[in-house]
Design a protein around this motif. Structure first.
Motif, short mmCIF file in Angstrom:
data_model
loop_
_atom_site.label_atom_id
_atom_site.label_comp_id
_atom_site.label_asym_id
_atom_site.label_seq_id
_atom_site.Cartn_x
_atom_site.Cartn_y
_atom_site.Cartn_z
N GLY A 55 0.78 -1.22 0.00
CA GLY A 55 0.00 0.00 0.00
C GLY A 55 0.81 1.27 0.00
N MET A 56 2.15 1.18 -0.02
CA MET A 56 2.97 2.39 0.03
C MET A 56 3.02 3.06 -1.34
SD MET A 56 6.94 2.80 1.25
CE MET A 56 6.56 2.19 2.88
N ASP A 57 2.98 4.39 -1.35
CA ASP A 57 3.03 5.15 -2.60
C ASP A 57 4.11 6.21 -2.52
OD1 ASP A 57 0.70 4.15 -4.18
OD2 ASP A 57 -0.35 4.73 -2.36
N HIS A 58 4.84 6.39 -3.63
CA HIS A 58 5.83 7.46 -3.71
C HIS A 58 5.44 8.32 -4.91
CE1 HIS A 58 8.41 5.62 -0.67
NE2 HIS A 58 8.14 4.48 -1.24
N MET A 59 4.69 9.37 -4.66
CA MET A 59 4.17 10.20 -5.73
C MET A 59 4.43 11.66 -5.39
SD MET A 59 0.60 8.08 -6.17
CE MET A 59 0.07 8.90 -7.65
N ALA A 60 3.93 12.55 -6.25
CA ALA A 60 4.19 13.97 -6.06
C ALA A 60 3.66 14.45 -4.71
CB ALA A 60 3.53 14.76 -7.18
N SER A 61 4.47 15.27 -4.01
CA SER A 61 4.05 15.79 -2.71
C SER A 61 3.24 17.06 -2.90
CB SER A 61 5.28 16.07 -1.85
OG SER A 61 6.07 17.08 -2.44
N ASP A 73 3.13 8.96 0.43
CA ASP A 73 3.17 8.50 1.81
C ASP A 73 4.32 9.14 2.58
OD1 ASP A 73 5.39 7.28 0.75
OD2 ASP A 73 4.94 5.28 1.49
N THR A 74 5.10 9.99 1.91
CA THR A 74 6.23 10.60 2.59
C THR A 74 6.44 12.05 2.16
OG1 THR A 74 8.61 10.36 3.05
CG2 THR A 74 7.87 9.79 0.84
N GLN A 75 6.88 12.88 3.09
CA GLN A 75 7.19 14.28 2.81
C GLN A 75 8.15 14.79 3.88
OE1 GLN A 75 3.79 16.90 2.56
NE2 GLN A 75 5.04 18.73 2.38
N ARG A 78 6.81 9.95 7.31
CA ARG A 78 6.24 8.86 6.51
C ARG A 78 5.00 8.28 7.18
NH1 ARG A 78 8.37 5.78 2.50
NH2 ARG A 78 10.43 6.69 2.85
N LEU A 79 4.01 7.97 6.36
CA LEU A 79 2.81 7.28 6.80
C LEU A 79 3.03 5.79 6.54
CD1 LEU A 79 -0.20 7.30 7.72
CD2 LEU A 79 -0.80 7.59 5.30
N THR A 80 3.04 4.98 7.59
CA THR A 80 3.32 3.56 7.44
C THR A 80 2.15 2.71 7.93
OG1 THR A 80 4.32 3.24 9.63
CG2 THR A 80 5.76 4.05 7.87
N SER A 81 1.98 1.56 7.29
CA SER A 81 0.95 0.61 7.68
C SER A 81 1.27 -0.74 7.06
CB SER A 81 -0.44 1.07 7.23
OG SER A 81 -1.43 0.11 7.58
N LYS A 82 0.93 -1.80 7.76
CA LYS A 82 1.13 -3.15 7.22
C LYS A 82 -0.10 -3.62 6.45
CE LYS A 82 4.28 -4.52 10.96
NZ LYS A 82 4.52 -5.47 12.08
N THR A 83 -1.13 -2.81 6.42
CA THR A 83 -2.40 -3.20 5.80
C THR A 83 -2.45 -2.78 4.34
OG1 THR A 83 -3.54 -3.00 7.92
CG2 THR A 83 -4.90 -3.01 5.93
N PHE A 102 -2.29 2.60 11.52
CA PHE A 102 -1.15 3.22 10.84
C PHE A 102 -0.30 3.98 11.84
CE2 PHE A 102 -4.57 6.30 10.87
CZ PHE A 102 -3.95 7.52 11.10
N THR A 103 0.89 4.36 11.39
CA THR A 103 1.82 5.13 12.21
C THR A 103 2.46 6.20 11.35
OG1 THR A 103 2.32 3.16 13.54
CG2 THR A 103 3.89 4.98 13.68
#
Length: 308
Positions: free
Chosen positions: A65-71, A77-79, A83-88, A101-102
């Protein structure tokens, strides 16, 4: 809706930066709800649903579910090291579920200190990829920094989940973040066509009218008027320190935007007209979700706004 002076200052600073960025891009181009009757699956208040295309980072071996796209539009998921993290990566359909999430800081440690934003330390949104199934939730945080967002029934499809927050310490102190991840809800997904742009909509017996012609990348005033039985509504109650909460999502990529309220709160006598500072960064159709409260009940109205 209304925010504290400190929060407003941060928002204005970000708005100025966004306008400057849009101008720079333009010059470069020249050189080269409980369910709402207006949309199936929409929920009020404290639950959410979001759709989006599958995460490209998954194929690269990242966490599900992780995404690395335009901020800057919530599509990452990061800036700035946060970072927004989740195992789901998947959630069940047709029943209430919890998404955990964390948020981690630039050192990779869970963030546990958050500044209140409109009375809440975390705003969480879910939107299906076709911009149906909107939910706005205020999750709870455990001592270790793990957040739990309780979602109502989700329709099959792809959903994008947004976390909006402001750290109260560390390098991100005083800055607003909107990060997101995608999840899949298994089952036969049926796309709901986006309703055509319209200046008004109905919800729970209320008529909601939006006036204004925002241009992409520019701050522009927007006025929302609320009526019932043909009469102006003047008994709006404060909700999250304002008379209405307004968020928007862009057709196609579900980019996120929060429209800032400018109407002053004066007790339980809000309405009928509410002013917002609209800054929508991209042209095209945006789905607007307006939440307002009367008689202790929260209402969520949705309509499509075209941005030139």
């Amino acid at each position: 809706m209304f925010v504290s002076s400190r929060f407003t200052a941060r928002r204005r600073s970000l708005a100025a930066a966004s306008v400057a960025t849009a101008l720079a891009l333009t010059l470069a181009a020249c050189g080269s709800s409980s369910d709402s009757s207006s949309m199936p699956g929409m929920d009020h208040g404290s639950k959410s649903s979001v759709s989006s295309s599958p995460s490209t980072s998954q194929a690269m071996g990242d966490m599900p579910g992780m995404d690395h796209m335009a901020s800057g539009n919530g599509l990452s998921d990061t800036q700035d090291g946060y970072r927004l993290t989740s195992k789901t990566a998947a959630l069940p359909s047709g029943k209430q579920t919890t998404y955990r999430f964390t948020v981690t800081d630039p050192d990779g440690k869970p963030v546990t200190g958050f500044a209140p934003d409109q009375t809440k330390r975390m705003h969480f949104y879910a939107i299906r990829s076709d911009l149906s199934g909107f939910q706005h939730i205020h999750p709870t945080m455990a001592a270790d920094g793990t957040w739990s967002a309780d979602l109502t029934s989700l329709a099959p499809g792809s959903w994008r989940l947004f976390a909006s927050f402001a750290p109260d310490s560390g390098p991100g102190k005083g800055k607003d973040f909107v990060l997101s991840r995608t999840v899949t809800v298994p089952g036969e997904a049926t796309k709901t066509p986006l309703p055509a742009p319209a200046g008004s909509t109905q919800v729970d017996g209320y008529s909601v009218t939006v006036k204004g012609e925002p241009m992409a990348g520019m701050a522009h005033p927007l006025t929302v008027s609320i009526a019932k039985d043909g009469k102006p509504v003047t008994d709006l109650q404060p909700y999250l320190d304002t008379y209405a909460h307004l968020t928007a999502f862009h057709e196609g990529d579900a980019a996120f935007a929060h429209l800032h309220p400018t109407t002053k709160v004066t007790g339980d006598h809000g309405g009928p007209d509410l002013a917002f500072n609209a800054e929508l960064p991209t042209s095209g159709n945006w789905r607007l979700f307006l939440q307002f409260q009367t008689g202790g009940a929260l209402h969520t109205a949705a309509l499509t706004l075209h941005v030139g």
